[in-house]
Design a protein around this motif. Sequence first.
Motif, mmCIF file in Angstrom:
data_model
loop_
_atom_site.group_PDB
_atom_site.id
_atom_site.type_symbol
_atom_site.label_atom_id
_atom_site.label_comp_id
_atom_site.label_asym_id
_atom_site.label_seq_id
_atom_site.Cartn_x
_atom_site.Cartn_y
_atom_site.Cartn_z
ATOM 1 N N ASN A 201 108.684 118.734 -23.082
ATOM 2 C CA ASN A 201 107.814 118.000 -24.019
ATOM 3 C C ASN A 201 107.659 118.662 -25.380
ATOM 4 N N GLY A 202 108.745 119.170 -25.911
ATOM 5 C CA GLY A 202 108.700 119.730 -27.265
ATOM 6 C C GLY A 202 107.950 121.034 -27.338
ATOM 7 N N GLY A 203 106.903 121.048 -28.151
ATOM 8 C CA GLY A 203 106.196 122.299 -28.390
ATOM 9 C C GLY A 203 106.924 123.121 -29.435
ATOM 10 N N THR A 204 106.321 124.221 -29.839
ATOM 11 C CA THR A 204 106.929 125.093 -30.844
ATOM 12 C C THR A 204 106.893 126.541 -30.390
ATOM 13 N N LEU A 205 107.772 127.333 -30.960
ATOM 14 C CA LEU A 205 107.790 128.767 -30.695
ATOM 15 C C LEU A 205 106.610 129.416 -31.414
ATOM 16 N N LEU A 206 105.807 130.168 -30.689
ATOM 17 C CA LEU A 206 104.667 130.849 -31.295
ATOM 18 C C LEU A 206 105.154 131.971 -32.210
ATOM 19 N N PRO A 207 104.574 132.113 -33.406
ATOM 20 C CA PRO A 207 105.022 133.131 -34.360
ATOM 21 C C PRO A 207 105.060 134.542 -33.780
ATOM 22 N N ASP A 208 104.120 134.875 -32.930
ATOM 23 C CA ASP A 208 104.067 136.232 -32.365
ATOM 24 C C ASP A 208 105.241 136.539 -31.444
ATOM 25 N N PHE A 209 105.989 135.523 -31.042
ATOM 26 C CA PHE A 209 107.093 135.741 -30.106
ATOM 27 C C PHE A 209 108.473 135.600 -30.744
ATOM 28 N N LYS A 210 108.547 135.500 -32.061
ATOM 29 C CA LYS A 210 109.847 135.345 -32.720
ATOM 30 C C LYS A 210 110.779 136.513 -32.406
ATOM 31 N N LYS A 211 110.287 137.725 -32.548
ATOM 32 C CA LYS A 211 111.129 138.902 -32.307
ATOM 33 C C LYS A 211 111.524 138.988 -30.832
ATOM 34 N N LEU A 212 110.564 138.750 -29.955
ATOM 35 C CA LEU A 212 110.864 138.824 -28.524
ATOM 36 C C LEU A 212 111.881 137.755 -28.132
ATOM 37 N N TYR A 213 111.781 136.593 -28.740
ATOM 38 C CA TYR A 213 112.740 135.537 -28.432
ATOM 39 C C TYR A 213 114.141 135.918 -28.901
ATOM 40 N N ALA A 214 114.226 136.562 -30.047
ATOM 41 C CA ALA A 214 115.533 137.037 -30.526
ATOM 42 C C ALA A 214 116.119 138.049 -29.540
ATOM 43 N N ILE A 215 115.285 138.936 -29.031
ATOM 44 C CA ILE A 215 115.728 139.915 -28.028
ATOM 45 C C ILE A 215 116.196 139.194 -26.763
ATOM 46 N N TYR A 216 115.452 138.174 -26.368
ATOM 47 C CA TYR A 216 115.784 137.357 -25.192
ATOM 48 C C TYR A 216 117.176 136.733 -25.340
ATOM 49 N N LEU A 217 117.462 136.170 -26.509
ATOM 50 C CA LEU A 217 118.760 135.537 -26.745
ATOM 51 C C LEU A 217 119.895 136.563 -26.717
ATOM 52 N N VAL A 218 119.641 137.733 -27.274
ATOM 53 C CA VAL A 218 120.652 138.801 -27.249
ATOM 54 C C VAL A 218 120.886 139.260 -25.812
ATOM 55 N N LYS A 219 119.839 139.345 -25.023
ATOM 56 C CA LYS A 219 119.996 139.716 -23.611
ATOM 57 C C LYS A 219 120.872 138.711 -22.874
ATOM 58 N N PHE A 220 120.720 137.432 -23.213
ATOM 59 C CA PHE A 220 121.575 136.408 -22.615
ATOM 60 C C PHE A 220 123.041 136.666 -22.968
ATOM 61 N N ILE A 221 123.315 136.901 -24.243
ATOM 62 C CA ILE A 221 124.698 137.136 -24.678
ATOM 63 C C ILE A 221 125.277 138.361 -23.976
ATOM 64 N N GLU A 222 124.489 139.424 -23.894
ATOM 65 C CA GLU A 222 124.960 140.659 -23.252
ATOM 66 C C GLU A 222 125.180 140.458 -21.758
ATOM 67 N N ALA A 223 124.309 139.686 -21.110
ATOM 68 C CA ALA A 223 124.467 139.429 -19.678
ATOM 69 C C ALA A 223 125.757 138.666 -19.407
ATOM 70 N N TYR A 224 126.081 137.727 -20.269
ATOM 71 C CA TYR A 224 127.330 136.980 -20.118
ATOM 72 C C TYR A 224 128.537 137.856 -20.455
ATOM 73 N N GLN A 225 128.383 138.735 -21.425
ATOM 74 C CA GLN A 225 129.476 139.655 -21.740
ATOM 75 C C GLN A 225 129.828 140.519 -20.531
ATOM 76 N N LYS A 226 128.810 140.915 -19.766
ATOM 77 C CA LYS A 226 129.050 141.719 -18.561
ATOM 78 C C LYS A 226 129.852 140.938 -17.526
ATOM 79 N N GLU A 227 129.797 139.607 -17.624
ATOM 80 C CA GLU A 227 130.589 138.758 -16.729
ATOM 81 C C GLU A 227 131.924 138.365 -17.372
ATOM 82 N N ASN A 228 132.270 139.063 -18.474
ATOM 83 C CA ASN A 228 133.505 138.793 -19.224
ATOM 84 C C ASN A 228 133.538 137.379 -19.810
ATOM 85 N N ILE A 229 132.365 136.911 -20.222
ATOM 86 C CA ILE A 229 132.236 135.615 -20.896
ATOM 87 C C ILE A 229 131.650 135.887 -22.274
#
Length: 288
Positions: free
Chosen positions: A108-136
Amino acid sequence: FGGALTGSSCYNLSICNEQISNQILNEYFLESNMNYNFCRLSIASSDFSLNSYSYSNKTDLSDFSISEDMKYVVPIIKMAQKRNKSLKFLASPWSPPAFMKNNKSLLNGGTLLPDFKKLYAIYLVKFIEAYQKENINIDYMTIQNEPNAVQTWESCIYNPKQEMDLLVNYIYPELKKHNINTKLLIWDHNKDKILDNIKFQKNCPVELLKDFMTQKIIYPNDIISLYKDNIIDIEYIKNLKEYSNFSNEISASELISLYDNYNKNKSEENNLINYTRYLDLYKEILLN
């Protein structure tokens, strides 16, 4: 040229007869057949997942895990990679984790809270790194799937300035900190109204790119998208080309249903031929 590997499609490929699933993957990914070389993935769940989930539900991300993806998505990706070694991937988030949003829901939509912008960026990088470990390798990432659409499924709203702020001030620095070269794309949404927005200089992703194009931070959706029921006017392409230094990549999605809306009495085969010619016209404009 490719398609999406979603939770539901990977699930169905996983549970069907092995001979049939191998035949399907061969048809799509082998060079001698359709030769798919590009796949879109969702970051955590989407409306084509078996259930709604995030990779983390804690504010310190200590529980971060791609275990849901490991059930069906990652194994099917690896089967596809065996058939096409040059397969590239574009990943898109449908929603940040619920605790990072103002509505405390993936849906239902919603918005990213300003206080979590940095943490969300870290979250996205963790996703990329986790996939890299799977050779993706995640070659491209969009900031948000359909950032201007409130959906009953996973969704999150950003205006162009919010997207740009998240990209330039949070996601891009985090990628560089970890030496990740994933290309970032904005405005993963319908493109048919961008020209009007340019004229009025508001709500315009392309306008916001001007100061950043020379820094090579952003690879805007040039990556020009023919999306859903909106066939983009040729004038749109010409204006975008003049507006910024585009890299001449074209992306098209949902074209079969799109072109069929304009060709009710024509066969799917004819539609395929016709919109292939349509794409050739765009390519000619971009390269000349």
